[in-house]
Design an enzyme around this catalytic site. Sequence first.
Site, mmCIF file in Angstrom:
data_model
loop_
_atom_site.group_PDB
_atom_site.id
_atom_site.type_symbol
_atom_site.label_atom_id
_atom_site.label_comp_id
_atom_site.label_asym_id
_atom_site.label_seq_id
_atom_site.Cartn_x
_atom_site.Cartn_y
_atom_site.Cartn_z
ATOM 1 N N TYR A 90 0.839 -1.193 0.000
ATOM 2 C CA TYR A 90 0.000 0.000 0.000
ATOM 3 C C TYR A 90 0.872 1.239 0.000
ATOM 4 C CZ TYR A 90 0.071 1.069 5.117
ATOM 5 O OH TYR A 90 0.406 1.408 6.406
ATOM 6 N N ARG A 107 -2.853 -4.792 -3.567
ATOM 7 C CA ARG A 107 -2.756 -5.997 -2.738
ATOM 8 C C ARG A 107 -3.524 -7.190 -3.318
ATOM 9 N NH1 ARG A 107 -5.730 -3.792 2.645
ATOM 10 N NH2 ARG A 107 -4.982 -5.773 3.534
ATOM 11 N N THR A 242 -13.240 3.354 19.681
ATOM 12 C CA THR A 242 -12.437 4.554 19.817
ATOM 13 C C THR A 242 -13.306 5.736 19.401
ATOM 14 O OG1 THR A 242 -11.578 4.229 17.571
ATOM 15 C CG2 THR A 242 -10.240 3.394 19.394
ATOM 16 N N GLU A 245 -12.183 12.658 17.414
ATOM 17 C CA GLU A 245 -12.722 13.948 16.999
ATOM 18 C C GLU A 245 -11.674 14.586 16.086
ATOM 19 O OE1 GLU A 245 -14.618 15.963 20.638
ATOM 20 O OE2 GLU A 245 -13.443 14.287 21.446
ATOM 21 N N GLY A 279 -2.340 2.845 11.894
ATOM 22 C CA GLY A 279 -2.082 1.912 12.980
ATOM 23 C C GLY A 279 -2.616 2.390 14.323
ATOM 24 N N ASP A 282 -5.140 -0.080 15.596
ATOM 25 C CA ASP A 282 -4.475 -1.335 15.942
ATOM 26 C C ASP A 282 -3.745 -1.211 17.274
ATOM 27 O OD1 ASP A 282 -5.279 -2.315 13.401
ATOM 28 O OD2 ASP A 282 -3.515 -1.401 12.494
#
Length: 341
Positions: A90, A107, A242, A245, A279, A282
């Site tokens: 990517y 991909r 999560t 804002e 990430g 993650d």
Amino acid sequence: MAKKVVTMGEIMLRLSAPGFKRFSQSDSFDVVYGGGEANVAVSLANYGLDAHFVTKLPKHEIGQCAVDSLRKFGVQTDYIARGGDRVGIYFLENGASMRPSKVVYDRANSAIAEAEISDFDFDEIFKDAEWFHFTGITPALGEKAAQLTEEALKAAKRHGVTVSVDLNYRKKLWTPDQAKKVMTNLMQYVDVCIGNEEDAEKVLGFKPGHTDVTKGELELEGYKDIFKQMKEQFGFKYVVTTLRESHSASDNSWSALIYDGNEFYHSKRYDIRIVDRVGGGDSFAGGLIYGLISGRDFKQALEFAVGASALKHTIPGDFNLVSVEEVETLIKGDASGRVQR
């Protein structure tokens, strides 16, 4: 002995335009490796767990570079199958201020997307494991990958393993209808469900009240309504999101919400200046898994996850390279950023 955790998915070669250049300005790219579940595995290894990553990678040198990128940070790679023709790629253009980041995928037909169930011994993989984490990205890679994911989930449940999912809807990989069909079926195996407002709607069909992240506003009651519906339908032990804002590509506020069936808990909120937001979710999942598996209650686990992921936004690359001690220092109140001597 460290607790064994397993993640499974695709690790990709990431080619980033240097600094904040646009693709059209770049005559070279910065190289790192990353991908949803691989990023979680690195977080968990950094926190001292026995983290194993499951995927398939080509036998050539670029495939080996991806393996080595995990080994460097202590992730166990024994269960990685070798074969297939390509590593997914990517391309990333980092945004700034009001200009958003952009990702271009290359991909299709990667080794993990073409992998067979017979490439993996899931009973061996989940032997003595305590936790399995996957994301909605892996089954989105195609029918084979969706079947592989379900086979892994069945094996995890046979071995009494706790399962978490980050719903992670990716519109460039599949449609909401495709996502709902596949992911709704997989939810029967899940104990801990993580997802933001888009994921809840596009993947499972739940829509929050009046939240619009592009306006930098949160409407927590809408989430609470969805969380109750999700727990009722799927029986999750925890439902988590999560809460980003987005004031600009450079400045976000960051917190999270968790529901255990009895109580909603909203974490501390951090204002973050972003270095690299890829990430971020993650790193949150990795922090939450560590928090729960290390014996913290669900509120403490959420605070650890939010602190860990706030720190990730300050680190270039996909991986969250922070220690337990660094996260604990932040969540205890030291967000000064002063030099540590």
